[in-house]
Design an enzyme around this catalytic site. Structure first.
Site, PDB file in Angstrom:
ATOM      1  N   GLY A   1      -9.148  -5.508  -3.760  1.00 55.52           N
ATOM      2  CA  GLY A   1      -8.999  -4.071  -3.581  1.00 55.52           C
ATOM      3  C   GLY A   1      -9.224  -3.311  -4.872  1.00 55.52           C
ATOM      4  O   GLY A   1      -8.941  -3.803  -5.969  1.00 55.52           O
TER       5      GLY A   1
ATOM      6  N   TYR B   1       0.775  -1.236   0.000  1.00 61.67           N
ATOM      7  CA  TYR B   1       0.000   0.000   0.000  1.00 61.67           C
ATOM      8  C   TYR B   1       0.809   1.289   0.000  1.00 61.67           C
ATOM      9  O   TYR B   1       0.229   2.364  -0.059  1.00 61.67           O
ATOM     10  CB  TYR B   1      -0.975  -0.011   1.187  1.00 61.67           C
TER      11      TYR B   1
ATOM     12  N   ASP C   1      -3.963 -15.397  -5.738  1.00 62.21           N
ATOM     13  CA  ASP C   1      -2.547 -15.105  -5.505  1.00 62.21           C
ATOM     14  C   ASP C   1      -1.718 -16.381  -5.583  1.00 62.21           C
ATOM     15  O   ASP C   1      -2.144 -17.440  -5.092  1.00 62.21           O
ATOM     16  CB  ASP C   1      -2.361 -14.449  -4.141  1.00 62.21           C
TER      17      ASP C   1
END
Length: 331
Positions: free
Chosen positions: A285, A225, A266
């Site tokens: 996200g 992030y 993932d």
């Protein structure tokens, strides 16, 4: 389709925030989604989820929920079930797929049963006798290993244990976020992610794989992030065979869990090019650094269009509900 060009004129509530450890990221996702819906001309309201959610949905006259909630309470089937009791269609996967996808151990068990490669490991419950020596002996693992909460996202509470002295702190950290901690083999090599977007009309579209090159080789919360900390290679520069494998495995994972709308799978890929599924995110996200919009942009799907495609999953769910009611009435 409505004459306005919008796919619905119903009021959309963008649910964000909540009380999980991923609250801040959820707020960023929700605000970005809400802004996109407003740009597209939809009647959308932003709702920070609290224990007043039932009242907020009624007061705001929300007819459709766009889920931008991450972590427990948002991705684990909880809010999905709540919305179903209220008769409000919502974006993304249903109760079962959300609950299974959030629980990494259950996900791995289900995927392994369908022949999808996953990392070897076990679950350590809080309070159990859990010496590192015993765990390694019973699982046939060697250091390094990965220790993480069973039901968290954003790499929160995750530790790569490389030395014996790191074990107790790693386990304690994981148990701060979940009474169950997953212990699994550390797979050296490359980190990758494959996003998918599905709809009843168009089926499931598998987006280009992204290779994630994080500082120190560990894609933790900070690397995810903070801008500039991590390099994202999209499309991923893997050999065609590996790209084909991860796309097929992502699609199969989505199918096995029964996902809908958007999801992200993932992976870790060994230096020899063998991929393993780490987990699936059923509410990916949608921030400016998120992987789903990044992959979508590679195939010409702009952010606002992507949001509208995810919105379609709620309309698909609403259509199924209407169809089920009609079939029941016809009996």
């Amino acid at each position: 389709m409505a004459s306005t060009g919008r796919i619905t004129d119903a009021r959309i509530g963008v649910l964000m925030g909540g009380c999980s450890s991923e609250r801040d990221i959820s707020l960023k996702t929700g605000r970005a989604v809400h802004q996109a819906l407003m740009r597209l001309g939809y009647d959308a309201v932003a709702i920070d989820v609290t224990d007043r959610l039932h009242r907020d949905l009624e007061d705001q006259k929300v007819a459709i929920a766009f889920l931008s909630l991450h972590g427990p309470g948002g991705e684990d089937g909880t809010v999905q079930g709540f919305l179903e009791t209220m008769g409000i269609p919502y974006t993304g996967s249903g109760v079962r797929a959300s609950a299974v996808g959030m629980h990494k151990a259950v996900t791995k068990t289900l995927l392994a049963a369908h022949g999808i490669p996953v990392a070897a490991g076990t679950v350590v419950r809080e309070g159990e006798r859990s010496s590192l020596a015993r765990i390694l002996r019973e699982t046939h693992l060697d250091l390094p290993i990965v220790v993480k909460p069973v039901a968290q996202g954003s790499t929160i509470g995750v530790t790569v244990v490389r030395r014996t002295g790191e074990w107790k702190d790693a386990l304690a950290l994981a148990h701060r976020f979940d009474p169950e901690a997953m212990v699994e083999s550390y797979i050296p090599g490359h980190e990758a992610a494959v996003s998918l977007v599905g709809s009843a009309a168009e089926g499931v579209k598998v987006l280009p794989a992204i290779e994630i090159v994080a500082p120190g080789g560990f894609y933790d919360f900070s690397a995810k992030y903070q801008k500039g900390k991590t390099q994202y290679l999209c499309p991923a520069p893997f050999p065609p065979k590996v790209l084909r494998q991860v796309s097929e495995m992502a699609s199969r994972t989505y199918e096995v869990l029964g996902c809908e709308g958007a999801a992200r799978v993932d992976f870790r890929i060994t230096p020899r090019g063998r991929p393993y599924v780490l987990e699936i995110n059923t509410v990916p996200g949608m921030t400016e650094t998120s992987l789903l919009p990044m992959a979508a942009a590679q195939v010409g799907i702009e952010y606002d269009t992507l949001v509208e495609r995810i919105l379609q999953s709620a309309l698909d769910r609403a259509a199924r509900s209407v169809s089920a009611v009609r079939q029941e009435s016809a009996r």
